[in-house]
Design a protein around this motif. Structure first.
Motif, PDB file in Angstrom:
ATOM      1  N   PHE A 130      -1.022 -10.586 -24.815  1.00  0.00           N
ATOM      2  CA  PHE A 130      -0.068  -9.498 -24.639  1.00  0.00           C
ATOM      3  C   PHE A 130       0.353  -9.429 -23.180  1.00  0.00           C
ATOM      4  O   PHE A 130      -0.306  -9.988 -22.293  1.00  0.00           O
ATOM      5  N   ALA A 131       1.447  -8.742 -22.930  1.00  0.00           N
ATOM      6  CA  ALA A 131       1.929  -8.610 -21.558  1.00  0.00           C
ATOM      7  C   ALA A 131       2.678  -7.300 -21.385  1.00  0.00           C
ATOM      8  O   ALA A 131       3.443  -6.894 -22.265  1.00  0.00           O
ATOM      9  N   TYR A 132       2.448  -6.647 -20.260  1.00  0.00           N
ATOM     10  CA  TYR A 132       3.195  -5.455 -19.863  1.00  0.00           C
ATOM     11  C   TYR A 132       3.615  -5.658 -18.418  1.00  0.00           C
ATOM     12  O   TYR A 132       2.777  -5.858 -17.536  1.00  0.00           O
ATOM     13  N   GLY A 133       4.921  -5.655 -18.182  1.00  0.00           N
ATOM     14  CA  GLY A 133       5.416  -5.818 -16.818  1.00  0.00           C
ATOM     15  C   GLY A 133       5.388  -7.235 -16.304  1.00  0.00           C
ATOM     16  O   GLY A 133       5.503  -7.474 -15.105  1.00  0.00           O
ATOM     17  N   GLY A 134       5.210  -8.196 -17.194  1.00  0.00           N
ATOM     18  CA  GLY A 134       5.175  -9.593 -16.777  1.00  0.00           C
ATOM     19  C   GLY A 134       3.876 -10.279 -17.142  1.00  0.00           C
ATOM     20  O   GLY A 134       2.899  -9.650 -17.547  1.00  0.00           O
ATOM     21  N   ARG A 135       3.861 -11.600 -16.996  1.00  0.00           N
ATOM     22  CA  ARG A 135       2.709 -12.418 -17.361  1.00  0.00           C
ATOM     23  C   ARG A 135       2.248 -13.257 -16.179  1.00  0.00           C
ATOM     24  O   ARG A 135       2.869 -13.265 -15.124  1.00  0.00           O
ATOM     25  N   PHE A 136       1.163 -13.974 -16.397  1.00  0.00           N
ATOM     26  CA  PHE A 136       0.734 -14.974 -15.425  1.00  0.00           C
ATOM     27  C   PHE A 136       1.726 -16.128 -15.461  1.00  0.00           C
ATOM     28  O   PHE A 136       2.192 -16.611 -14.435  1.00  0.00           O
ATOM     29  N   ALA A 239     -10.026 -24.945 -36.135  1.00  0.00           N
ATOM     30  CA  ALA A 239     -11.385 -24.487 -35.826  1.00  0.00           C
ATOM     31  C   ALA A 239     -12.103 -25.426 -34.862  1.00  0.00           C
ATOM     32  O   ALA A 239     -12.967 -25.015 -34.095  1.00  0.00           O
ATOM     33  N   GLY A 240     -11.741 -26.706 -34.880  1.00  0.00           N
ATOM     34  CA  GLY A 240     -12.437 -27.672 -34.029  1.00  0.00           C
ATOM     35  C   GLY A 240     -11.873 -27.801 -32.633  1.00  0.00           C
ATOM     36  O   GLY A 240     -12.407 -28.553 -31.820  1.00  0.00           O
ATOM     37  N   THR A 241     -10.797 -27.056 -32.321  1.00  0.00           N
ATOM     38  CA  THR A 241     -10.194 -27.140 -30.992  1.00  0.00           C
ATOM     39  C   THR A 241     -11.121 -26.538 -29.938  1.00  0.00           C
ATOM     40  O   THR A 241     -11.611 -25.426 -30.103  1.00  0.00           O
ATOM     41  N   LYS A 242     -11.335 -27.262 -28.850  1.00  0.00           N
ATOM     42  CA  LYS A 242     -12.198 -26.765 -27.770  1.00  0.00           C
ATOM     43  C   LYS A 242     -11.786 -27.395 -26.452  1.00  0.00           C
ATOM     44  O   LYS A 242     -11.298 -28.533 -26.432  1.00  0.00           O
ATOM     45  N   PRO A 243     -11.956 -26.667 -25.343  1.00  0.00           N
ATOM     46  CA  PRO A 243     -12.279 -25.238 -25.310  1.00  0.00           C
ATOM     47  C   PRO A 243     -11.012 -24.400 -25.464  1.00  0.00           C
ATOM     48  O   PRO A 243      -9.899 -24.919 -25.457  1.00  0.00           O
ATOM     49  N   ILE A 244     -11.190 -23.068 -25.559  1.00  0.00           N
ATOM     50  CA  ILE A 244     -10.095 -22.108 -25.513  1.00  0.00           C
ATOM     51  C   ILE A 244     -10.224 -21.354 -24.194  1.00  0.00           C
ATOM     52  O   ILE A 244     -11.320 -20.929 -23.825  1.00  0.00           O
ATOM     53  N   ILE A 245      -9.115 -21.205 -23.487  1.00  0.00           N
ATOM     54  CA  ILE A 245      -9.143 -20.561 -22.168  1.00  0.00           C
ATOM     55  C   ILE A 245      -8.373 -19.247 -22.215  1.00  0.00           C
ATOM     56  O   ILE A 245      -7.239 -19.208 -22.693  1.00  0.00           O
ATOM     57  N   VAL A 246      -9.013 -18.174 -21.745  1.00  0.00           N
ATOM     58  CA  VAL A 246      -8.397 -16.849 -21.679  1.00  0.00           C
ATOM     59  C   VAL A 246      -8.080 -16.537 -20.216  1.00  0.00           C
ATOM     60  O   VAL A 246      -8.947 -16.666 -19.350  1.00  0.00           O
ATOM     61  N   MET A 247      -6.836 -16.134 -19.943  1.00  0.00           N
ATOM     62  CA  MET A 247      -6.437 -15.760 -18.594  1.00  0.00           C
ATOM     63  C   MET A 247      -5.936 -14.317 -18.607  1.00  0.00           C
ATOM     64  O   MET A 247      -4.913 -14.018 -19.238  1.00  0.00           O
ATOM     65  N   ALA A 248      -6.669 -13.432 -17.955  1.00  0.00           N
ATOM     66  CA  ALA A 248      -6.308 -12.012 -17.884  1.00  0.00           C
ATOM     67  C   ALA A 248      -5.840 -11.700 -16.464  1.00  0.00           C
ATOM     68  O   ALA A 248      -6.493 -12.076 -15.496  1.00  0.00           O
ATOM     69  N   THR A 249      -4.687 -11.024 -16.347  1.00  0.00           N
ATOM     70  CA  THR A 249      -4.130 -10.755 -15.027  1.00  0.00           C
ATOM     71  C   THR A 249      -3.688  -9.305 -14.875  1.00  0.00           C
ATOM     72  O   THR A 249      -3.294  -8.657 -15.850  1.00  0.00           O
ATOM     73  N   VAL A 250      -3.758  -8.803 -13.653  1.00  0.00           N
ATOM     74  CA  VAL A 250      -3.161  -7.515 -13.303  1.00  0.00           C
ATOM     75  C   VAL A 250      -2.537  -7.651 -11.917  1.00  0.00           C
ATOM     76  O   VAL A 250      -2.923  -8.518 -11.130  1.00  0.00           O
ATOM     77  N   THR A 251      -1.561  -6.793 -11.629  1.00  0.00           N
ATOM     78  CA  THR A 251      -0.953  -6.732 -10.303  1.00  0.00           C
ATOM     79  C   THR A 251      -0.980  -5.287  -9.819  1.00  0.00           C
ATOM     80  O   THR A 251      -0.474  -4.392 -10.515  1.00  0.00           O
ATOM     81  N   ASN A 252      -1.582  -5.054  -8.675  1.00  0.00           N
ATOM     82  CA  ASN A 252      -1.658  -3.706  -8.121  1.00  0.00           C
ATOM     83  C   ASN A 252      -0.278  -3.214  -7.670  1.00  0.00           C
ATOM     84  O   ASN A 252       0.614  -4.005  -7.357  1.00  0.00           O
ATOM     85  N   LEU A 264      -0.714   0.111 -11.311  1.00  0.00           N
ATOM     86  CA  LEU A 264      -0.530  -1.293 -11.657  1.00  0.00           C
ATOM     87  C   LEU A 264       0.925  -1.498 -12.061  1.00  0.00           C
ATOM     88  O   LEU A 264       1.542  -0.634 -12.672  1.00  0.00           O
ATOM     89  N   SER A 265       1.469  -2.663 -11.715  1.00  0.00           N
ATOM     90  CA  SER A 265       2.829  -2.979 -12.134  1.00  0.00           C
ATOM     91  C   SER A 265       2.854  -3.995 -13.261  1.00  0.00           C
ATOM     92  O   SER A 265       3.891  -4.185 -13.898  1.00  0.00           O
ATOM     93  N   GLN A 266       1.705  -4.625 -13.518  1.00  0.00           N
ATOM     94  CA  GLN A 266       1.668  -5.691 -14.519  1.00  0.00           C
ATOM     95  C   GLN A 266       0.255  -5.846 -15.056  1.00  0.00           C
ATOM     96  O   GLN A 266      -0.725  -5.663 -14.336  1.00  0.00           O
ATOM     97  N   ILE A 267       0.142  -6.179 -16.353  1.00  0.00           N
ATOM     98  CA  ILE A 267      -1.148  -6.459 -16.973  1.00  0.00           C
ATOM     99  C   ILE A 267      -0.914  -7.405 -18.148  1.00  0.00           C
ATOM    100  O   ILE A 267       0.061  -7.248 -18.889  1.00  0.00           O
ATOM    101  N   SER A 268      -1.752  -8.416 -18.299  1.00  0.00           N
ATOM    102  CA  SER A 268      -1.554  -9.367 -19.392  1.00  0.00           C
ATOM    103  C   SER A 268      -2.844 -10.092 -19.742  1.00  0.00           C
ATOM    104  O   SER A 268      -3.773 -10.161 -18.926  1.00  0.00           O
ATOM    105  N   VAL A 269      -2.879 -10.623 -20.955  1.00  0.00           N
ATOM    106  CA  VAL A 269      -3.921 -11.538 -21.408  1.00  0.00           C
ATOM    107  C   VAL A 269      -3.210 -12.694 -22.097  1.00  0.00           C
ATOM    108  O   VAL A 269      -2.391 -12.480 -23.000  1.00  0.00           O
ATOM    109  N   GLU A 270      -3.475 -13.924 -21.657  1.00  0.00           N
ATOM    110  CA  GLU A 270      -2.835 -15.105 -22.218  1.00  0.00           C
ATOM    111  C   GLU A 270      -3.891 -16.135 -22.614  1.00  0.00           C
ATOM    112  O   GLU A 270      -4.972 -16.198 -22.016  1.00  0.00           O
ATOM    113  N   LEU A 271      -3.556 -16.922 -23.630  1.00  0.00           N
ATOM    114  CA  LEU A 271      -4.498 -17.877 -24.205  1.00  0.00           C
ATOM    115  C   LEU A 271      -3.984 -19.309 -24.063  1.00  0.00           C
ATOM    116  O   LEU A 271      -2.802 -19.574 -24.270  1.00  0.00           O
TER     117      LEU A 271
END
Length: 290
Positions: A130-136, A239-252, A264-271
């Motif tokens: 998800f993303a609010y105010g932009g993404r990574f 199911a066999g895909t590896k690894p999975i990477i999660v990137m969570a970001t915020v901007t003050n 905060l001006s931005q918050i997101s989680v990307e996979l």
């Protein structure tokens, strides 16, 4: 949506003070990646622990590989004395590709280029987040199933030190610890980008482990405050895909966002998932076990 505290411990990221890759004399590499054909955007980051990283999003695997196999990267590989045996053959990938260049400065005179570690790796975005105010990632990087929450049109509220402390989101300040102890989490990295984004990156061994965290208390409670997902996360990932990477970001920000309830001006989680290709000496950007 109402978020009342950062989704992870920002103090851990804000404490990073070492120079960026550009300041370390690698500005030629930053410029080369940014100007490479098909590059959609770039983030220059300082990783807690001393590692430096460049994140470059490309519109296709062909353009990503053209950069990796081009004179700048291959010249650096030769200077860093990385043998052909350390080169990973690129796997076919559809859609955009994230190229991560990571460097770890070393004081050992035996280390070529003054680097104890150097790697170029590829990743590709997968369904969810998800993303609010932009993404990574740049907005031009299209991700299926990513929830994009519209920014509030209400006027932000200036913040002062005397402002009352907001009610914390359940377990919001323990994101790093929650990730580290989550079954199947291979490692966690905190970093700060030159753009101002604060980032947590977590590697999970497979889809099952990622979904257990994604739908669990540490993350599920926050996602419940967002818009309903348009597609299940990791829907196209086997199911066999590896690894999975999660990137969570915020901007003050200097003002409190009326929707987030905090400065905060931005918050997101990307996979993402790994897309083998590139080369490495002294390890890659992520944990050794993948």
């Amino acid at each position: 949506m109402k978020v009342t505290t950062p989704i992870f411990a920002l103090a851990a990221v804000a404490a990073i003070t070492m120079p960026s890759a550009k300041a370390q004399g690698l500005d030629f590499f930053v410029s080369a990646m940014k100007s490479s054909p098909g590059c959609l955007g770039l983030e220059n980051a300082k990783v807690q622990g001393g590692r430096l990283a460049l994140f470059g999003w490309f519109d296709s695997a062909a353009n990503a590989d053209a950069f990796i196999n081009g004179p700048i990267c291959q010249g650096m590989r030769q200077m860093a004395k990385i043998p052909d045996t350390a080169v990973v053959k690129s796997t076919p990938v559809k859609g955009p590709v994230l190229v991560i260049a990571s460097f770890t400065p070393s004081k050992d005179p035996k280390d070529a280029m003054g680097l104890g570690q150097l790697a170029l790796e590829r990743m590709t975005p997968v369904t969810g987040g998800f993303a609010y105010g932009g993404r990574f990632a740049p907005e031009t990087v299209k991700v299926p199933g990513l929830i994009s929450v519209a920014r509030s049109t209400a006027k932000p509220t200036p913040t002062t030190q005397s402002d009352a402390a907001p009610k914390p989101l359940p377990r919001g300040n323990t994101m790093i610890a929650d990730l580290q102890k989550s079954p199947g989490c291979l490692g966690v990295a905190a970093m700060q980008c030159d753009s101002g984004k604060l980032v947590i990156v977590a590697w999970f061994e497979d889809k099952k482990a990622t979904l257990a965290w994604y739908n669990g208390a540490a993350h599920g409670e926050m996602m419940a405050q967002m818009a309903p997902p348009t597609r299940p996360p990791l829907a196209e990932v086997s199911a066999g895909t590896k690894p999975i990477i999660v990137m969570a970001t915020v901007t003050n920000a200097k003002e409190t966002d009326p929707t987030l309830g905090m400065a905060l001006s931005q918050i997101s989680v990307e996979l993402y998932t790994a897309a083998p290709g590139g080369f490495a000496r002294g390890g890659g950007f992520g944990p050794a076990k993948k």
